[in-house]
Design a protein around this motif. Structure first.
Motif, mmCIF file in Angstrom:
data_model
loop_
_atom_site.group_PDB
_atom_site.id
_atom_site.type_symbol
_atom_site.label_atom_id
_atom_site.label_comp_id
_atom_site.label_asym_id
_atom_site.label_seq_id
_atom_site.Cartn_x
_atom_site.Cartn_y
_atom_site.Cartn_z
ATOM 1 N N GLN A 35 46.420 43.672 68.586
ATOM 2 C CA GLN A 35 47.270 42.607 68.054
ATOM 3 C C GLN A 35 47.955 43.056 66.765
ATOM 4 O O GLN A 35 49.114 42.733 66.526
ATOM 5 C CB GLN A 35 46.443 41.348 67.811
ATOM 6 N N ARG A 76 41.945 39.978 63.398
ATOM 7 C CA ARG A 76 42.757 40.320 64.556
ATOM 8 C C ARG A 76 42.293 41.651 65.145
ATOM 9 O O ARG A 76 41.793 42.516 64.449
ATOM 10 C CB ARG A 76 44.231 40.429 64.165
ATOM 11 N N THR A 93 51.950 43.375 65.894
ATOM 12 C CA THR A 93 52.549 42.796 64.687
ATOM 13 C C THR A 93 53.287 43.864 63.900
ATOM 14 O O THR A 93 54.392 43.620 63.406
ATOM 15 C CB THR A 93 51.461 42.149 63.809
ATOM 16 N N ASN A 96 48.583 37.740 59.806
ATOM 17 C CA ASN A 96 47.907 38.745 60.627
ATOM 18 C C ASN A 96 47.189 39.818 59.818
ATOM 19 O O ASN A 96 46.028 40.093 60.061
ATOM 20 C CB ASN A 96 48.901 39.381 61.596
ATOM 21 N N LEU A 131 54.247 37.128 58.832
ATOM 22 C CA LEU A 131 53.440 37.980 59.706
ATOM 23 C C LEU A 131 52.353 38.713 58.923
ATOM 24 O O LEU A 131 51.216 38.826 59.376
ATOM 25 C CB LEU A 131 54.336 38.988 60.434
#
Length: 96
Positions: free
Chosen positions: A8, A4, A12, A57, A53
């Motif tokens: 981003q 990522r 998050t 991520n 998450l």
């Protein structure tokens, strides 16, 4: 690590902070005896969302092996269900 972009990941991170802040009022309300049945599901949902998450991520598993991704999300989900069952058992035993 993660595939990522830093932007981003910052988004998050902000969502994770918001989930923590959203859970604080629920955790403060858990002091009353009837509250666990009402607020525990909300807190556990926040915990599973945060774990999801982090797995997708920050661990970079959004495009990783599906079995590993499912397993790492099932793990906190299992404990959330176990904690919800315990809260339900305690609430029922206090009322009965």
């Amino acid at each position: 690590m993660s595939d990522r972009s830093p932007r981003q990941l910052k988004k998050t991170w902000l969502v994770l902070i918001l989930l923590v802040l959203a859970g604080l009022p629920f955790s403060l309300k858990l002091q009353s005896p009837a509250a666990p049945l009402v607020f525990t599901p909300a807190l556990l949902t926040f915990a599973v969302l945060k774990a999801r998450l982090v797995v997708l991520n920050f661990l970079g598993l959004r495009s990783g092996p599906a079995a590993l991704r499912r397993g790492l999300i099932a793990w906190p989900l299992f404990f959330a269900v176990a904690a919800a069952a315990k809260a339900l058992i305690v609430a029922v035993s206090l009322s009965g």
